[in-house]
Design a protein around this motif. Structure first.
Motif, PDB file in Angstrom:
ATOM      1  N   UNK A  23      58.721  22.678  12.431  1.00 47.29           N
ATOM      2  CA  UNK A  23      59.059  22.309  11.056  1.00 47.29           C
ATOM      3  C   UNK A  23      58.258  21.085  10.619  1.00 47.29           C
ATOM      4  N   UNK A  24      58.137  20.082  11.534  1.00 46.45           N
ATOM      5  CA  UNK A  24      57.368  18.884  11.209  1.00 46.45           C
ATOM      6  C   UNK A  24      55.896  19.212  10.992  1.00 46.45           C
ATOM      7  N   UNK A  25      55.356  20.093  11.828  1.00 46.89           N
ATOM      8  CA  UNK A  25      53.966  20.522  11.653  1.00 46.89           C
ATOM      9  C   UNK A  25      53.782  21.242  10.315  1.00 46.89           C
ATOM     10  N   UNK A  26      54.766  22.101   9.996  1.00 46.56           N
ATOM     11  CA  UNK A  26      54.703  22.821   8.724  1.00 46.56           C
ATOM     12  C   UNK A  26      54.718  21.876   7.532  1.00 46.56           C
ATOM     13  N   UNK A  27      55.587  20.852   7.603  1.00 50.51           N
ATOM     14  CA  UNK A  27      55.646  19.866   6.517  1.00 50.51           C
ATOM     15  C   UNK A  27      54.347  19.092   6.408  1.00 50.51           C
ATOM     16  N   UNK A  28      53.736  18.783   7.567  1.00 46.07           N
ATOM     17  CA  UNK A  28      52.466  18.045   7.566  1.00 46.07           C
ATOM     18  C   UNK A  28      51.362  18.875   6.915  1.00 46.07           C
ATOM     19  N   UNK A  29      51.312  20.164   7.287  1.00 47.07           N
ATOM     20  CA  UNK A  29      50.272  21.038   6.742  1.00 47.07           C
ATOM     21  C   UNK A  29      50.496  21.297   5.253  1.00 47.07           C
ATOM     22  N   UNK A  30      51.774  21.475   4.881  1.00 45.96           N
ATOM     23  CA  UNK A  30      52.091  21.805   3.486  1.00 45.96           C
ATOM     24  C   UNK A  30      52.281  20.578   2.609  1.00 45.96           C
ATOM     25  N   UNK A  31      52.060  19.393   3.190  1.00 38.70           N
ATOM     26  CA  UNK A  31      52.293  18.153   2.426  1.00 38.70           C
ATOM     27  C   UNK A  31      51.550  18.116   1.083  1.00 38.70           C
ATOM     28  N   UNK A  32      50.267  18.463   1.038  1.00 35.72           N
ATOM     29  CA  UNK A  32      49.571  18.450  -0.274  1.00 35.72           C
ATOM     30  C   UNK A  32      50.187  19.418  -1.269  1.00 35.72           C
ATOM     31  N   UNK A  33      50.628  20.585  -0.764  1.00 38.98           N
ATOM     32  CA  UNK A  33      51.239  21.579  -1.657  1.00 38.98           C
ATOM     33  C   UNK A  33      52.567  21.051  -2.194  1.00 38.98           C
ATOM     34  N   UNK A  34      53.360  20.435  -1.300  1.00 42.18           N
ATOM     35  CA  UNK A  34      54.662  19.900  -1.710  1.00 42.18           C
ATOM     36  C   UNK A  34      54.480  18.787  -2.736  1.00 42.18           C
TER      37      UNK A  34
END
Length: 208
Positions: free
Chosen positions: A54-65
């Motif tokens: 989940x943390x990796x996903x948030x890191x990768x999707x951070x620009x999108x979020x």
């Protein structure tokens, strides 16, 4: 008919959409092939590895979020601006009416036109139903009022029981009340109640 430039822009736009769809699809398959096994193994590895995933996903999707949050904020500001413009248009007619009615009051004979326009921007339109008090006897004055529609009764009440003792006067369109309490910073000497459905313009203490 379409000009050459129009046809060129149309072709460019269509190719741009096709290219964008291709990039999205190829990106999805690329990430699935490259990291699909890792994602599945992390998800099946227990609570610790799921948290890492989940943390990796948030890191990768951070620009999108972040982009999504900024887009929502921008949309909110846009909607707020449109609502303010619409509300101003809806209120403009009755604010002009309020300025004209205030201008006719003897109290404001010497007030310049630009000041009246500024005052109209601070007026509130309030509605009251039959029997509802606009002001109460004994309370501190916080505004004065100009009647837009309907009829009101000015009544004297018993200071202890609140029972009505007598009707002092009635008020109709264009008449004002409550300015004396503001000018003298004194408690209300009477209550004012709506006879039927009533609309009044309210001018607050600060604007007064």
């Amino acid at each position: 008919r379409f000009s050459r430039r129009d046809l060129g822009l149309l072709t460019y736009g269509v190719l741009g959409v096709i290219a964008s769809l291709f990039l999205l699809a190829s990106g999805y398959f690329f990430w699935k092939i490259l990291f699909g096994g890792l994602v599945i193994s992390l998800w099946r590895g227990g609570i610790e590895t799921r948290i890492i995933l989940i943390l990796l996903g948030l890191f990768v999707l951070n620009p999108v979020i972040r982009g999504g949050i900024r887009a929502i904020q921008a949309l909110g500001r846009r909607i707020g601006a449109l609502w303010s413009r619409l509300r101003f248009r809806l209120q403009r007619r009755w604010r002009v009416e309020a300025a004209e009615m205030i201008d006719k009051l003897p109290l404001f004979d010497d007030v310049p036109e630009e000041t009246l326009s500024e005052l109209a921007g601070q007026v509130r339109l309030r509605t009251f139903s039959a029997g509802q008090p606009v002001v109460r006897q004994g309370e501190r004055a916080s505004a004065f009022y100009v009647v837009r529609k309907g009829v009101l009764r000015v009544v004297e009440e018993h200071p202890e029981t609140g029972d009505e003792l007598r009707t002092l006067r009635t008020l109709g369109r264009g008449e004002a009340f409550g300015e004396a309490g503001l000018a003298e910073a004194a408690p209300r000497t009477a209550s004012v109640r709506a006879v039927g459905n009533v609309e009044v313009f309210e001018i607050g203490k600060g604007a007064f």
